[in-house]
Scaffold this motif. Structure first.
Motif, PDB file in Angstrom:
ATOM      1  N   TYR A 430      -2.870 -48.771   3.163  1.00  0.00           N
ATOM      2  CA  TYR A 430      -1.685 -48.757   4.022  1.00  0.00           C
ATOM      3  C   TYR A 430      -1.414 -47.322   4.466  1.00  0.00           C
ATOM      4  CZ  TYR A 430       0.190 -47.181  -0.416  1.00  0.00           C
ATOM      5  OH  TYR A 430       0.377 -46.494  -1.580  1.00  0.00           O
ATOM      6  N   TYR A 431      -0.702 -47.214   5.578  1.00  0.00           N
ATOM      7  CA  TYR A 431      -0.243 -45.893   6.015  1.00  0.00           C
ATOM      8  C   TYR A 431       1.133 -45.662   5.408  1.00  0.00           C
ATOM      9  CZ  TYR A 431      -3.936 -46.109   9.499  1.00  0.00           C
ATOM     10  OH  TYR A 431      -5.141 -46.183  10.111  1.00  0.00           O
ATOM     11  N   GLU A 432       1.369 -44.439   4.999  1.00  0.00           N
ATOM     12  CA  GLU A 432       2.670 -44.132   4.407  1.00  0.00           C
ATOM     13  C   GLU A 432       3.296 -42.995   5.195  1.00  0.00           C
ATOM     14  OE1 GLU A 432       4.578 -43.222  -0.003  1.00  0.00           O
ATOM     15  OE2 GLU A 432       2.457 -42.904   0.361  1.00  0.00           O
ATOM     16  N   PHE A 434       5.046 -39.867   6.120  1.00  0.00           N
ATOM     17  CA  PHE A 434       5.296 -38.632   5.369  1.00  0.00           C
ATOM     18  C   PHE A 434       5.024 -38.826   3.878  1.00  0.00           C
ATOM     19  CE2 PHE A 434       8.082 -37.900   9.118  1.00  0.00           C
ATOM     20  CZ  PHE A 434       7.369 -36.820   9.616  1.00  0.00           C
ATOM     21  N   TRP A 436       2.847 -37.670   2.021  1.00  0.00           N
ATOM     22  CA  TRP A 436       2.499 -36.447   1.282  1.00  0.00           C
ATOM     23  C   TRP A 436       3.739 -35.643   0.953  1.00  0.00           C
ATOM     24  CZ3 TRP A 436       3.530 -31.822   3.907  1.00  0.00           C
ATOM     25  CH2 TRP A 436       3.896 -31.968   5.244  1.00  0.00           C
ATOM     26  N   ASN A 465      -5.026 -46.205  -2.965  1.00  0.00           N
ATOM     27  CA  ASN A 465      -4.893 -45.213  -1.899  1.00  0.00           C
ATOM     28  C   ASN A 465      -5.293 -43.833  -2.430  1.00  0.00           C
ATOM     29  OD1 ASN A 465      -3.530 -43.260  -0.019  1.00  0.00           O
ATOM     30  ND2 ASN A 465      -2.970 -45.178   0.947  1.00  0.00           N
ATOM     31  N   ARG A 471     -10.970 -32.412   0.977  1.00  0.00           N
ATOM     32  CA  ARG A 471     -10.941 -31.025   1.418  1.00  0.00           C
ATOM     33  C   ARG A 471     -11.915 -30.191   0.575  1.00  0.00           C
ATOM     34  NH1 ARG A 471      -8.877 -32.794   5.282  1.00  0.00           N
ATOM     35  NH2 ARG A 471      -6.772 -32.475   6.046  1.00  0.00           N
TER      36      ARG A 471
ATOM     37  N   PHE B  28      -1.159 -36.968  13.400  1.00  0.00           N
ATOM     38  CA  PHE B  28      -1.024 -38.307  12.825  1.00  0.00           C
ATOM     39  C   PHE B  28      -1.025 -38.245  11.300  1.00  0.00           C
ATOM     40  CE2 PHE B  28      -2.749 -42.328  11.293  1.00  0.00           C
ATOM     41  CZ  PHE B  28      -1.810 -43.188  11.822  1.00  0.00           C
ATOM     42  N   THR B  29      -1.972 -37.472  10.738  1.00  0.00           N
ATOM     43  CA  THR B  29      -2.011 -37.400   9.276  1.00  0.00           C
ATOM     44  C   THR B  29      -0.828 -36.612   8.732  1.00  0.00           C
ATOM     45  OG1 THR B  29      -3.475 -35.503   9.433  1.00  0.00           O
ATOM     46  CG2 THR B  29      -4.502 -37.641   9.037  1.00  0.00           C
ATOM     47  N   PHE B  30      -0.199 -35.821   9.607  1.00  0.00           N
ATOM     48  CA  PHE B  30       1.028 -35.133   9.207  1.00  0.00           C
ATOM     49  C   PHE B  30       2.160 -36.154   9.063  1.00  0.00           C
ATOM     50  CE2 PHE B  30       4.895 -32.741  10.083  1.00  0.00           C
ATOM     51  CZ  PHE B  30       4.734 -31.644   9.263  1.00  0.00           C
ATOM     52  N   ALA B  31       2.198 -37.088  10.011  1.00  0.00           N
ATOM     53  CA  ALA B  31       3.285 -38.068  10.005  1.00  0.00           C
ATOM     54  C   ALA B  31       3.017 -39.205   9.032  1.00  0.00           C
ATOM     55  CB  ALA B  31       3.484 -38.624  11.416  1.00  0.00           C
ATOM     56  N   PHE B  32       1.756 -39.597   8.898  1.00  0.00           N
ATOM     57  CA  PHE B  32       1.431 -40.736   8.030  1.00  0.00           C
ATOM     58  C   PHE B  32       0.296 -40.357   7.087  1.00  0.00           C
ATOM     59  CE2 PHE B  32       3.363 -42.829  11.650  1.00  0.00           C
ATOM     60  CZ  PHE B  32       4.155 -43.787  11.042  1.00  0.00           C
ATOM     61  N   SER B  33       0.475 -40.638   5.805  1.00  0.00           N
ATOM     62  CA  SER B  33      -0.657 -40.500   4.892  1.00  0.00           C
ATOM     63  C   SER B  33      -1.703 -41.535   5.299  1.00  0.00           C
ATOM     64  CB  SER B  33      -0.225 -40.771   3.456  1.00  0.00           C
ATOM     65  OG  SER B  33       0.592 -39.749   3.018  1.00  0.00           O
ATOM     66  N   PRO B  34      -2.971 -41.143   5.373  1.00  0.00           N
ATOM     67  CA  PRO B  34      -3.988 -42.088   5.831  1.00  0.00           C
ATOM     68  C   PRO B  34      -4.148 -43.270   4.880  1.00  0.00           C
ATOM     69  CG  PRO B  34      -4.967 -40.040   5.085  1.00  0.00           C
ATOM     70  CD  PRO B  34      -3.503 -39.821   5.091  1.00  0.00           C
ATOM     71  N   ASN B  35      -4.786 -44.324   5.379  1.00  0.00           N
ATOM     72  CA  ASN B  35      -4.920 -45.540   4.579  1.00  0.00           C
ATOM     73  C   ASN B  35      -6.245 -45.602   3.830  1.00  0.00           C
ATOM     74  OD1 ASN B  35      -6.622 -45.880   6.702  1.00  0.00           O
ATOM     75  ND2 ASN B  35      -6.155 -48.030   7.054  1.00  0.00           N
ATOM     76  N   ALA B  36      -6.849 -44.442   3.611  1.00  0.00           N
ATOM     77  CA  ALA B  36      -8.135 -44.405   2.915  1.00  0.00           C
ATOM     78  C   ALA B  36      -7.962 -44.876   1.476  1.00  0.00           C
ATOM     79  CB  ALA B  36      -8.688 -42.995   2.940  1.00  0.00           C
ATOM     80  N   LYS B  51      -1.946 -30.978   1.469  1.00  0.00           N
ATOM     81  CA  LYS B  51      -0.742 -30.834   2.301  1.00  0.00           C
ATOM     82  C   LYS B  51       0.475 -30.599   1.414  1.00  0.00           C
ATOM     83  CE  LYS B  51      -1.566 -33.435   6.564  1.00  0.00           C
ATOM     84  NZ  LYS B  51      -2.935 -33.920   6.389  1.00  0.00           N
ATOM     85  N   ALA B 126     -11.498 -32.717  10.058  1.00  0.00           N
ATOM     86  CA  ALA B 126     -10.042 -32.816  10.204  1.00  0.00           C
ATOM     87  C   ALA B 126      -9.429 -31.428  10.138  1.00  0.00           C
ATOM     88  CB  ALA B 126      -9.481 -33.697   9.094  1.00  0.00           C
ATOM     89  N   ILE B 127      -8.247 -31.305  10.686  1.00  0.00           N
ATOM     90  CA  ILE B 127      -7.544 -30.024  10.621  1.00  0.00           C
ATOM     91  C   ILE B 127      -7.132 -29.783   9.182  1.00  0.00           C
ATOM     92  CG2 ILE B 127      -5.451 -28.827  11.299  1.00  0.00           C
ATOM     93  CD1 ILE B 127      -5.706 -30.445  13.958  1.00  0.00           C
ATOM     94  N   GLU B 128      -7.485 -28.618   8.662  1.00  0.00           N
ATOM     95  CA  GLU B 128      -7.179 -28.331   7.270  1.00  0.00           C
ATOM     96  C   GLU B 128      -5.879 -27.534   7.176  1.00  0.00           C
ATOM     97  OE1 GLU B 128     -10.938 -26.689   6.118  1.00  0.00           O
ATOM     98  OE2 GLU B 128     -11.638 -28.659   5.510  1.00  0.00           O
ATOM     99  N   GLU B 129      -5.263 -27.619   5.985  1.00  0.00           N
ATOM    100  CA  GLU B 129      -3.873 -27.192   5.886  1.00  0.00           C
ATOM    101  C   GLU B 129      -3.691 -25.711   5.609  1.00  0.00           C
ATOM    102  OE1 GLU B 129      -5.221 -29.680   4.253  1.00  0.00           O
ATOM    103  OE2 GLU B 129      -4.332 -31.396   5.254  1.00  0.00           O
TER     104      GLU B 129
END
Lengths: 545, 429
Positions: A430-432, A434, A436, A465, A471, B28-36, B51, B126-129
């Motif tokens: 799922y997408y969450e 913010f 992080w 998740n 990184r 996008f990954t700033f606004a939403f944690s990915p669904n990985a 992050k 991806a853009i790194e933090e």
């Protein structure tokens, strides 16, 4: 000695301070400072004298060989003695290895209660469970054959003497193949009534070691013995320095091995006797010294073995950690390991003359309706084990083994050879928003940026998740904080990635297997696949010879 | 989740427009944690990611930002001899500081993030933090009056040469923020050296300086926007044409100490002023309580290494005592404990030295690394005739040596392990 130097340097430090103070204090008003400092210096001088005499005392004790018993000959009580709680009564006076490094991941869905009999129809042995085995072993049975428990199913062409036995009796219904015609599993449909291949008994007291090895090989019990380094099935032509058995499992939701050994005390002791004959050194038994986890009598009263007590969070129950603190291994000094149920199977082979691969398996995890212990056999079908037991309204991932080092399985697949645990976890795709920054649901973490440290007893219901993307290595010191070994995991991983063999060897790759670095992988901020990297390194070392 | 669906709909194609896709992915990954989800290896992952790590450093810097903004304005008015009280005309000081700081902040991020995004698109990752923290640190270590073009150039140099040339976040050898600062220091020595740059903004025949008689320079934002706002609210306003009072120098405590003695320093600034930070200097480095708040925050959350910080304090104290004992110059005789609050020691040690990528990575190495920063930094501060501050150079110097420290710590570990094995082998055989 180190303390002495430290204190002496403090003395010099304060004296130089005192001289500057005296130089600055021209008037007599600030002489108190000077006197004060001189008093401190005098105290430190006395402390140094005490320290030196204490050291002499200890050196003397060492020369006389009196310190072997683990007793302290120091004038002062050691810090660890002053601040660690007393060991539980049953430990007695035996020394305890205490770890502060590590982390217990508390999860919802622990199993409790009595052991039930599971209704499982099919069982399979999977050649891929044995690291280093050639992908296409020689299968000695055909589809449609009837086998008895203990009959040989296949062997590795590279090492034909090690035979892999059927855990149950019944009809071989499939030999499933995977990519490049490699053999994935040999499946047996279990009979209603188990039939065992009868194996003649063996006289442990009079038989030679060589005969014993052959007996275990023929009986099909040999693959239960694994070798460190590499965690591969032991080489019958070698003699290990020591053999290690850990009698507790500290992984999340791991089975309580006290339940497993209940009623099998004689077989367990017999198994230990067998192991004693196999090694040139000793059999080390790792015992649980964590409070409230009293080991079963079968473990505490085991004879003919060296007992080692361990206290600390996960991974204190990992046999690799216990080996490190007892007697480390390298490419030449090999140790063998057997798990508790393996010891029992070996014991039963000698006691009853049959290959009894029965296993107590814990079915645990928040996604099971009723977490429980069941009695079944090696390689049980997962679908049969969890029938009507998973929660219907969630996407569930089934894992053979624990959630840190286990393998993902589908319901059609089978438990792995060495696993005595079936875990479940919700998929977290799922997408969450913010997520992080302001996580909504609680999640396990060792970081104090989460309020987890305020609720040390909270049981989490995690999902799969990743909570972030992969990184480069950035944060340092994190892996070390959960690995109670004198090893620098991050530097080791980097040396594996650049194929620096000398470093890998020097930094202790031989002492690690996947389950030992699993917790490091869990805490990794950069989401690096440490277990896969480590196996890559181990494979490279093995290829080097 | 209407927003999520909308964002998914406007996602640019990765092949057709890689830069746009990278940009989109970053936000996008700033606004939403990915669904990985986890694949192979562990099935559960710790909630911590890069992050979150980085943003906690930025959070730790917030008090420094607030105080830095105020102090830019405060120093400006102190030079004019107006509103010299700590809380007087606080609205004017904050407004003035904001006008000064915002362009620095924006340009730092535009340049730094621009290069990061471009490289991410070019390399297809991806853009790194990493720049989250560098971008927050750089404005705080710059003089308030730095020309924007010099700032842009220095940030570009630091990110390009210091980081991307080495392979991006996690690969750099030198601290990015300090590299930007050291670029300014060595490339434009005439523009930003001396005492005049630490207080803004005064013009004297086209040259920026805060000397007696210089006229305060106000732009539209001061006289137009904020004056209008403050007038409407019935508050004090910026007054055009105000001049710097006679006898004002704008010197920093270290500048005074290098030329004179502790008495010369205390004649202008009391220790409590240095502690609270209402003195000229780099934007974020002055207020010690704000830095200590950051340090406590970082240590409590476990983000930064307390070993490095404590090591540096011990190193600095040791060298301070040695210099006190030696006492060849007046500067050396400054009591060692005052060295902690005089310049940017605390800021450098708390936020710069603890950068995990450039610091030593082993536990023992961190102690040595920290100690040597404190030790070497004070040598540079006190004994270097050209420039009375040392932490920037000391940290960069130790950045270079950190791999060497680690190397010897690892060698030590390898020898210790080999010895243990050898001892066991000899008893076993």
């Amino acid at each position: 000695m180190k303390n002495g130097i430290l204190k002496a340097s403090f003395l010099v430090f304060f004296l130089s301070f005192a001289f500057t103070a005296s130089a600055q204090s021209s008037g007599d008003s600030s002489n108190y400072l000077l006197y004060g400092l001189i008093a401190i210096a005098a105290l430190i001088l006395i402390a140094v004298i005490l320290q030196v005499s204490d050291n002499l005392l200890r050196i003397e004790a060492k020369q006389l060989g009196a310190d072997k018993s683990g007793e302290s000959f120091s004038l002062f009580p050691s810090f660890s003695k002053m601040f660690t709680p007393a060991a539980p009564d049953y430990v007695g006076e035996e020394p305890v290895h205490r770890f502060t490094k590590g982390h217990d991941i508390l999860l919802e869905g622990a199993a409790e209660g009595a052991i039930e009999d599971a209704e499982v129809n099919t069982f399979a042995i999977q050649p891929k469970n044995f690291i280093g085995m050639s992908p296409i072993p020689k299968v000695t049975v055909e589809v449609g054959d009837n086998v008895k428990a203990g009959d040989i199913l296949f062997f590795d062409k590279k090492r034909p003497e090690v035979k892999y036995a059927a855990p149950v009796s019944g009809e071989v219904i499939a030999v499933n193949r995977a990519e490049k015609r490699s053999i994935a599993e040999v499946v047996i449909l279990k009979d209603k009534d188990m039939q065992y291949r009868s194996i003649e008994s063996f006289d442990l007291a009079n038989g030679s070691r060589e005969e014993l090895v052959n007996y275990l090989l023929e009986g099909g019990a040999w693959p239960l013995i694994r070798q460190r380094p590499y965690n591969v099935v032991a080489d019958p032509s070698e003699t290990p320095v020591n053999i290690f058995v850990s009698t507790f499992d500290s992984a999340p939701l791991a089975p309580n091995l006290n339940l497993v050994v209940e009623g099998q005390e004689a077989a367990f002791q017999k198994g230990l006797d067998v192991l004693n004959q196999l090694t040139g050194g000793a059999v080390y038994l790792g015992l649980d010294a964590r409070t409230g986890n009293e080991p079963a009598a079968a473990f505490r009263n085991a004879s003919g073995v060296e007992k080692q007590w361990f206290n600390g969070p996960h991974p204190s129950g990992n046999v690799g950690i216990q080996i490190h603190h007892t007697m480390p291994v390298d490419a030449q000094m090999k140790a063998w390991t057997v798990d508790v149920q393996g010891v029992i199977t070996i014991g039963k082979l000698l006691l009853e003359g049959k290959y009894d691969a029965s296993r107590v398996v814990v079915i645990a995890g928040a996604e099971f309706v009723e977490p429980k212990y069941v009695r079944t056999y090696q390689g049980a079908n997962i679908g049969d084990l969890v029938k009507d037991n998973t929660k219907a309204d969630s996407k569930v991932r089934l894992v053979s083994g624990d959630l840190l080092s286990g393998k993902q399985k589908s319901a059609e697949q089978y438990l792995d050879f060495f696993d005595d645990q079936l875990s479940s976890i919700e998929e977290g795709d799922y997408y969450e928003m913010f997520g992080w920054l302001v996580p909504i649901a609680p999640r396990p973490s060792i970081s104090n940026t989460f309020p987890n440290f305020l609720y040390p007893d909270y049981k989490f219901t995690p999902d799969t998740n990743t909570h972030g993307e992969k990184r480069a290595f950035v944060v340092t010191g994190q892996y070390e904080s959960v690995l109670p070994m004198d090893i620098y995991p991050q530097q080791l991983m980097k040396s594996i990635l650049v194929n620096d063999f000398e470093r890998m060897e020097g930094l202790g790759i031989y002492e690690l297997v996947e389950e030992d670095v699993a917790l490091c992988e869990f805490v990794c901020t950069s989401k690096q696949p440490l277990q896969a990297i480590l196996r890559e390194g181990l494979d490279a070392m093995q290829d080097q010879g | 989740m209407a927003l999520l669906d909308f964002l998914k709909k406007i996602e640019p194609d990765k092949k057709k427009s890689p830069f746009l896709h990278t940009l989109f992915d970053g936000f996008f990954t700033f606004a939403f944690s990915p669904n990985a989800t986890t694949k192979g290896g562990v099935h559960i992952r710790d909630g911590m990611d890069l992050k979150r790590t980085m943003v906690h450093v930025v959070l730790a810097l917030q008090l420094c930002y607030v105080f830095g903004t105020y102090n830019i304005g405060h120093q400006h008015f102190v030079a004019l001899g107006m509103h010299t009280g700590f809380v007087e005309a606080i609205h004017l000081k904050l407004a003035y500081g904001l006008i000064q700081l915002l362009p620095i902040f924006v340009v730092t991020h535009l340049v730094g993030l621009g290069i990061e995004f471009w490289y991410a698109a070019k390399k297809g990752h991806a853009i790194e933090e990493g720049f989250l923290v560098s971008g927050a640190l750089i404005p705080l270590i710059m003089p308030p009056d730095i020309p924007i073009w010099i700032l842009a150039l220095s940030v570009a140099f630091a990110v390009w040469i210091g980081k991307e040339a080495f392979g991006g976040t996690g690969m750099n050898i030198l601290n990015i923020a300090l590299l930007a600062r050291v670029f300014v220091f060595f490339a434009y020595p005439t523009t930003i050296s001396g005492d005049h740059v630490w207080v803004s903004t005064f013009m004297d025949e086209g040259v920026v300086k805060a000397a007696a008689g210089s006229v305060a320079e106000y732009g539209w934002w001061h006289t137009g926007f904020f004056n209008g706002l403050f007038e409407w609210m019935g508050l004090d306003t910026f007054r055009a044409g105000a001049t710097v009072v006679d006898g004002y120098t704008g010197a920093t405590p270290l500048g005074l100490a290098a030329k004179g003695s502790w008495a010369d320093v205390t004649a202008v600034y009391s220790p409590s002023q240095m502690w609270w930070g209402a003195i000229p200097g780099s934007i974020g480095e002055m207020c010690k309580p704000a830095i200590i708040f950051g340090a406590v925050f970082l240590i409590a959350t476990g983000i930064a290494s307390w070993r490095i910080m404590l090591g540096a304090v011990i190193g600095c104290a040791t060298m301070g005592l040695i210099l006190n004992g030696w006492g060849a110059t007046e500067f050396m005789l400054i009591p060692w404990y005052y060295q902690f609050i005089m310049g940017s020691f605390m800021f450098a040690v708390v936020f710069m030295a603890t950068d995990p990528v450039t610091a030593a990575s082993t536990t023992r190495g961190k102690w040595i690394y920290g100690f040597l920063i404190g030790f070497v930094g004070l040598i540079i501060r006190v004994l270097n005739p050209a420039y009375p501050e040392g932490w920037m150079l000391a940290i960069l110097f130790m950045n270079v040596f950190a791999p060497l420290i680690d190397h010897y710590v690892l060698e030590g570990n390898m020898t210790r392990r080999a010895k243990r094995l050898a001892a066991i082998k000899s008893t076993a055989s």
